[in-house]
Every structure is written in structure tokens, then in C-alpha cells.
Design a protein around this motif. Structure first.
Motif, PDB file in Angstrom:
ATOM      1  N   ARG A 176       0.850  -1.179   0.000  1.00 42.59           N
ATOM      2  CA  ARG A 176       0.000   0.000   0.000  1.00 42.59           C
ATOM      3  C   ARG A 176       0.888   1.232   0.000  1.00 42.59           C
ATOM      4  O   ARG A 176       1.608   1.496   0.957  1.00 42.59           O
ATOM      5  N   LEU A 177       0.854   1.968  -1.115  1.00 42.93           N
ATOM      6  CA  LEU A 177       1.731   3.115  -1.300  1.00 42.93           C
ATOM      7  C   LEU A 177       1.025   4.407  -0.910  1.00 42.93           C
ATOM      8  O   LEU A 177      -0.188   4.541  -1.122  1.00 42.93           O
ATOM      9  N   PRO A 178       1.764   5.369  -0.355  1.00 47.53           N
ATOM     10  CA  PRO A 178       1.129   6.611   0.085  1.00 47.53           C
ATOM     11  C   PRO A 178       0.599   7.433  -1.072  1.00 47.53           C
ATOM     12  O   PRO A 178       1.106   7.379  -2.191  1.00 47.53           O
ATOM     13  N   ASP A 179      -0.425   8.194  -0.777  1.00 49.32           N
ATOM     14  CA  ASP A 179      -1.028   9.102  -1.747  1.00 49.32           C
ATOM     15  C   ASP A 179       0.039  10.023  -2.328  1.00 49.32           C
ATOM     16  O   ASP A 179       0.919  10.509  -1.614  1.00 49.32           O
ATOM     17  N   THR A 180      -0.022  10.269  -3.637  1.00 47.21           N
ATOM     18  CA  THR A 180       1.031  11.042  -4.300  1.00 47.21           C
ATOM     19  C   THR A 180       0.620  12.483  -4.601  1.00 47.21           C
ATOM     20  O   THR A 180       1.159  13.100  -5.525  1.00 47.21           O
ATOM     21  N   ASN A 193       2.974  31.631 -17.086  1.00 47.14           N
ATOM     22  CA  ASN A 193       4.384  31.944 -17.360  1.00 47.14           C
ATOM     23  C   ASN A 193       5.270  32.033 -16.121  1.00 47.14           C
ATOM     24  O   ASN A 193       6.463  32.353 -16.235  1.00 47.14           O
ATOM     25  N   LEU A 194       4.745  31.749 -14.951  1.00 49.75           N
ATOM     26  CA  LEU A 194       5.564  31.704 -13.748  1.00 49.75           C
ATOM     27  C   LEU A 194       5.596  30.267 -13.225  1.00 49.75           C
ATOM     28  O   LEU A 194       4.554  29.602 -13.171  1.00 49.75           O
ATOM     29  N   PRO A 195       6.784  29.765 -12.853  1.00 52.61           N
ATOM     30  CA  PRO A 195       6.894  28.354 -12.463  1.00 52.61           C
ATOM     31  C   PRO A 195       6.171  28.048 -11.155  1.00 52.61           C
ATOM     32  O   PRO A 195       6.154  28.861 -10.232  1.00 52.61           O
ATOM     33  N   THR A 196       5.577  26.885 -11.132  1.00 47.95           N
ATOM     34  CA  THR A 196       4.989  26.337  -9.909  1.00 47.95           C
ATOM     35  C   THR A 196       5.913  25.235  -9.407  1.00 47.95           C
ATOM     36  O   THR A 196       6.221  24.289 -10.137  1.00 47.95           O
ATOM     37  N   TRP A 197       6.369  25.372  -8.189  1.00 48.99           N
ATOM     38  CA  TRP A 197       7.258  24.381  -7.587  1.00 48.99           C
ATOM     39  C   TRP A 197       6.426  23.210  -7.064  1.00 48.99           C
ATOM     40  O   TRP A 197       5.325  23.395  -6.539  1.00 48.99           O
ATOM     41  N   ALA A 198       6.987  22.010  -7.198  1.00 49.94           N
ATOM     42  CA  ALA A 198       6.299  20.802  -6.713  1.00 49.94           C
ATOM     43  C   ALA A 198       7.296  19.939  -5.946  1.00 49.94           C
ATOM     44  O   ALA A 198       8.471  19.821  -6.345  1.00 49.94           O
ATOM     45  N   TRP A 199       6.843  19.333  -4.853  1.00 56.82           N
ATOM     46  CA  TRP A 199       7.722  18.452  -4.097  1.00 56.82           C
ATOM     47  C   TRP A 199       6.909  17.475  -3.256  1.00 56.82           C
ATOM     48  O   TRP A 199       5.711  17.657  -3.013  1.00 56.82           O
ATOM     49  N   LEU A 200       7.595  16.425  -2.842  1.00 56.40           N
ATOM     50  CA  LEU A 200       7.027  15.414  -1.961  1.00 56.40           C
ATOM     51  C   LEU A 200       7.899  15.310  -0.723  1.00 56.40           C
ATOM     52  O   LEU A 200       9.130  15.286  -0.811  1.00 56.40           O
ATOM     53  N   ASP A 201       7.265  15.224   0.417  1.00 55.70           N
ATOM     54  CA  ASP A 201       7.960  15.213   1.700  1.00 55.70           C
ATOM     55  C   ASP A 201       8.714  13.898   1.900  1.00 55.70           C
ATOM     56  O   ASP A 201       8.150  12.816   1.738  1.00 55.70           O
ATOM     57  N   LYS A 202       9.974  13.993   2.299  1.00 59.41           N
ATOM     58  CA  LYS A 202      10.775  12.778   2.522  1.00 59.41           C
ATOM     59  C   LYS A 202      10.254  11.935   3.667  1.00 59.41           C
ATOM     60  O   LYS A 202      10.519  10.737   3.741  1.00 59.41           O
ATOM     61  N   THR A 203       9.495  12.539   4.614  1.00 59.48           N
ATOM     62  CA  THR A 203       8.959  11.757   5.733  1.00 59.48           C
ATOM     63  C   THR A 203       7.800  10.877   5.292  1.00 59.48           C
ATOM     64  O   THR A 203       7.451   9.925   5.973  1.00 59.48           O
ATOM     65  N   THR A 204       7.190  11.197   4.138  1.00 62.63           N
ATOM     66  CA  THR A 204       6.075  10.396   3.613  1.00 62.63           C
ATOM     67  C   THR A 204       6.578   9.318   2.664  1.00 62.63           C
ATOM     68  O   THR A 204       6.126   8.177   2.714  1.00 62.63           O
ATOM     69  N   PHE A 205       7.533   9.678   1.840  1.00 60.51           N
ATOM     70  CA  PHE A 205       7.963   8.751   0.786  1.00 60.51           C
ATOM     71  C   PHE A 205       9.221   7.999   1.215  1.00 60.51           C
ATOM     72  O   PHE A 205      10.335   8.321   0.825  1.00 60.51           O
ATOM     73  N   VAL A 247      10.253  14.140 -15.225  1.00 59.88           N
ATOM     74  CA  VAL A 247      10.675  13.103 -14.291  1.00 59.88           C
ATOM     75  C   VAL A 247      11.615  13.715 -13.252  1.00 59.88           C
ATOM     76  O   VAL A 247      12.720  14.160 -13.586  1.00 59.88           O
ATOM     77  N   CYS A 248      11.171  13.740 -12.003  1.00 63.02           N
ATOM     78  CA  CYS A 248      11.948  14.330 -10.915  1.00 63.02           C
ATOM     79  C   CYS A 248      12.574  13.212 -10.082  1.00 63.02           C
ATOM     80  O   CYS A 248      11.844  12.403  -9.497  1.00 63.02           O
ATOM     81  N   PRO A 249      13.914  13.128 -10.047  1.00 63.21           N
ATOM     82  CA  PRO A 249      14.551  12.044  -9.301  1.00 63.21           C
ATOM     83  C   PRO A 249      14.440  12.249  -7.799  1.00 63.21           C
ATOM     84  O   PRO A 249      14.211  13.363  -7.315  1.00 63.21           O
ATOM     85  N   ILE A 250      14.639  11.171  -7.071  1.00 61.70           N
ATOM     86  CA  ILE A 250      14.633  11.258  -5.619  1.00 61.70           C
ATOM     87  C   ILE A 250      16.017  11.702  -5.156  1.00 61.70           C
ATOM     88  O   ILE A 250      17.042  11.290  -5.707  1.00 61.70           O
ATOM     89  N   ALA A 251      16.062  12.589  -4.164  1.00 64.22           N
ATOM     90  CA  ALA A 251      17.328  13.100  -3.641  1.00 64.22           C
ATOM     91  C   ALA A 251      17.931  12.111  -2.647  1.00 64.22           C
ATOM     92  O   ALA A 251      17.281  11.158  -2.206  1.00 64.22           O
ATOM     93  N   ALA A 252      19.169  12.359  -2.260  1.00 60.69           N
ATOM     94  CA  ALA A 252      19.867  11.459  -1.339  1.00 60.69           C
ATOM     95  C   ALA A 252      19.168  11.376   0.011  1.00 60.69           C
ATOM     96  O   ALA A 252      19.239  10.348   0.695  1.00 60.69           O
ATOM     97  N   ASP A 253      18.473  12.438   0.407  1.00 61.09           N
ATOM     98  CA  ASP A 253      17.790  12.428   1.710  1.00 61.09           C
ATOM     99  C   ASP A 253      16.379  11.846   1.632  1.00 61.09           C
ATOM    100  O   ASP A 253      15.646  11.839   2.617  1.00 61.09           O
ATOM    101  N   GLY A 254      15.979  11.370   0.460  1.00 62.81           N
ATOM    102  CA  GLY A 254      14.668  10.749   0.312  1.00 62.81           C
ATOM    103  C   GLY A 254      13.583  11.692  -0.167  1.00 62.81           C
ATOM    104  O   GLY A 254      12.458  11.255  -0.420  1.00 62.81           O
ATOM    105  N   SER A 255      13.876  12.961  -0.329  1.00 62.81           N
ATOM    106  CA  SER A 255      12.866  13.912  -0.800  1.00 62.81           C
ATOM    107  C   SER A 255      12.808  13.898  -2.317  1.00 62.81           C
ATOM    108  O   SER A 255      13.735  13.455  -2.999  1.00 62.81           O
ATOM    109  N   ILE A 256      11.696  14.401  -2.852  1.00 61.91           N
ATOM    110  CA  ILE A 256      11.524  14.539  -4.298  1.00 61.91           C
ATOM    111  C   ILE A 256      11.159  15.993  -4.567  1.00 61.91           C
ATOM    112  O   ILE A 256      10.197  16.521  -4.002  1.00 61.91           O
ATOM    113  N   GLY A 257      11.941  16.646  -5.426  1.00 63.17           N
ATOM    114  CA  GLY A 257      11.742  18.067  -5.625  1.00 63.17           C
ATOM    115  C   GLY A 257      12.288  18.847  -4.438  1.00 63.17           C
ATOM    116  O   GLY A 257      12.995  18.302  -3.578  1.00 63.17           O
TER     117      GLY A 257
END
Length: 328
Positions: A176-180, A193-205, A247-257
Motif C-alpha cells: 500500500r503506497l502513500p497518496d502522491t 508563465n511563472l513556475p509552480t514548484w512541486a515536491w514530496l515530503d521525505k517523511t512520507t515517501f 521526471v523528478c529524481p529522488i534526492a539522497a535524503d529521500g525527498s523529491i523536488g
């Protein structure tokens, strides 16, 4: 009707699932055509999972692979096989005919004698089990043998006998994978025309594990899914993805974005999207965020390996306003 009557003579071993707990099938027998089947005894343990969390299941990236549809596992003692055959004999619509055939198989010496009652406690009859999540799979009919005897501590020479890998693949279905839903900045409305930042919390993923085991056998396998990347699909062709391809890779600390901060206002986000048209006339864009998970397994026998990577994604609405500046 046959299954109902047979259930009445077999002991139940079912368990309800709970947060961080386990669940499993039961050893209730059934009759399927000219065979005697059983419900799985596999127990599933999902450590640390919150019962209230939004979750989903993996979709294998290998379209030619699915978890097993059926297998054989230790299901009936000699006394249980005897009780099952006797119950079948009392059924209408050829129950006596089927019971006569089964008595020739289990009682009269071809290949067993007196249901192996003299071997009580020394082994089990292994029976066909259908994966309840794969019961409509044509492969679910592949396990068509009558229950067969296996002494304790031995593994039958049967390719579809339950094994560490079958347990691992069964556990794959139970992940069962967490909601994305990603965190966005700006959070209420994006701007043309202005960027929207997106990220996923490392404590969830974090990695998610499921252990599947056969009670009293010492046999278990643990399947673990680890997040490796996030893919954004903006819901419109009028958008620029960051990075290109989305495609946003996962960082070394487990966060995405990365979370937005004011000092990054003039930077392109490591993960995000720039919308090029407003949604005033079209309604919100459907931004889809899909996480890819690599899957590995280990077992109490020392066996292990990889299973097909899988994906799980969710969609969220994004409103885009048509102004040229925004206070962040």
C-alpha cells in the motif's frame, strides 16, 4: 452449496487486518468441479502502516507480469481430508459419485490408504489455492491437482508449490503506497508563465514493506518498495515541465523536488511546471503525479531478488490565473 457445507466441517483460521497488523486467509475447504480447493493460510504483516492514511496499489511496469493466480500450499490434515470427503458424500447432485472417486483416491490405497490417518501430525495434504485478487485470471485454473501428501519439512516437486518467491509476489499485491498528491507553491493558484514548484515530503515517501508468511512453517518473504522518481503530467500541452520530460529524481535524503522559498523566486524549480495558458475558460488542469517504486524481496531461506518496478499516481486540480506578477 458444496462450498457452504464443506466450510462447516473445516476449522477457521481467518484474521482481520488492522493498522500495523496482519491478515490472512483461512483453511476452509471447498469443492471446485472435480477438485478440492482451499483458501490461503498466508498471513500478511504490514508494519507501521496507518489505517487512516490514503494509499493505493502498485501497477507493474512490466505488462507481461502479474502476481501468481494460484499455487499449492499445506491445507488439510488427514482428519480434515477424511471429513471433507464424507461431507461431499452427503451433497446432492452427484456428491456420492464424487465421494466414491475420492475414497478410491484417499481411502482405498490408490495412492493413499485410510486418508493417511496413521500419518496425522507428520505432514499435510497440499491443496490448490486461488489468489483472491486474481480469481478472474485464466491462470487461476492452472492448479488443478487434487490435494497431495507432503511430509513435514519436505518441499514437493511441484513448480506451483508455495515458495519464498510466490510469497514475495503475493506480498507485491498487498503493498500500500502513500497518496502522491504533491505540495505546490503557489498552493491555491498558479500563474501563467511563472513556475509552480512541486515536491514530496521525505517523511512520507519512505520504503514500504509487506511480509507474507505461512503459519508454523518458518517460511516467509518480505517485499519492499522504494520510491525512485516522480513524474509530472501537467494535464495540458500548454505547459513547460521542470525538468524537461517531467521526471523528478529522488534526492539522497529521500525527498523529491524541493520546497519553494522566497530567495528562489527567480530560479527554475528542480521539480515543477510552468503553465502557459490560464484555466479561465477551460476549468482546472488535471495535474497527475506518479511515483515509480523499485521492488525487492528477501526471505527466511536466504533467497531474494527483484520484482518488476511499479507505479502509483494521483491527480489534482490546478487553477492558473492570467496575471504577470504574484506575491509569494
Amino acid at each position: 452449496m458444496a462450498a457452504v457445507l464443506l466450510l462447516a466441517v473445516m476449522p477457521s483460521a481467518s484474521h482481520a487486518a488492522g493498522p500495523g497488523g496482519s491478515k490472512g486467509g483461512n483453511s476452509n475447504g471447498g469443492q471446485n468441479g472435480q477438485n478440492i480447493t482451499a483458501e490461503t493460510k498466508i498471513q500478511v504483516s504490514v508494519p507501521g502502516q496507518s489505517g487512516s492514511a490514503k494509499t493505493g496499489t502498485l501497477t507493474s511496469e512490466n505488462s507481461n507480469w502479474t502476481p501468481p493466480a494460484c499455487w499449492y500450499e499445506p491445507s488439510f490434515s488427514p482428519k480434515e481430508i477424511e471429513a471433507t470427503v464424507k461431507a461431499i458424500g452427503g451433497l446432492p447432485l452427484f456428491g456420492d459419485v464424487f465421494a466414491t472417486m475420492l475414497n478410491g483416491y484417499y481411502k482405498d490405497g490408490t495412492p493413499y490408504k485410510d486418508y493417511n490417518l496413521d500419518q496425522q501430525g507428520k505432514g499435510m495434504f497440499w491443496a490448490s489455492v486461488v489468489n483472491p485478487k486474481r480469481k478472474d485470471d485464466p491462470a487461476a485454473t492452472s492448479c488443478d491437482k487434487l490435494p497431495f501428501w507432503v511430509p513435514n519439512g519436505q518441499t514437493p516437486a511441484e513448480p506451483l508449490a508455495v515458495s519464498p518467491q510466490i510469497l514475495a509476489e503475493y506480498a507485491y499485491d498487498e503493498l500500500r503506497l502513500p497518496d502522491t498528491t504533491v505540495t505546490l507553491k503557489p498552493g491555491d493558484k498558479s500563474t501563467v508563465n511563472l513556475p509552480t514548484w512541486a515536491w514530496l515530503d521525505k517523511t512520507t515517501f519512505r520504503p514500504v514493506s509487506v511480509t507474507a508468511s505461512i503459519p508454523n512453517s518458518g517460511l516467509s518473504a518480505t517485499t519492499t518498495a522504494t520510491p525512485v522518481s516522480l513524474k509530472l503530467e501537467p494535464g495540458t500541452a500548454d505547459a513547460q515541465l521542470h525538468p524537461a520530460g517531467g521526471v523528478c529524481p529522488i534526492a539522497a535524503d529521500g525527498s523529491i523536488g524541493a520546497p519553494f522559498s522566497q530567495d528562489k523566486a527567480n530560479q527554475a524549480p528542480p521539480c515543477g511546471v510552468t503553465y502557459l495558458r490560464s484555466t479561465t475558460r477551460t476549468g482546472p488542469h488535471k495535474l497527475r503525479a506518479t511515483v515509480t517504486w523499485k521492488v525487492e524481496w528477501t526471505s527466511t531461506t536466504g533467497q531474494g531478488g527483484t520484482l518488476p518496478s511499479g507505479t502509483f499516481g494521483t491527480t489534482q486540480d490546478v487553477t492558473v490565473q492570467e496575471i504577470q506578477a504574484i506575491n509569494r
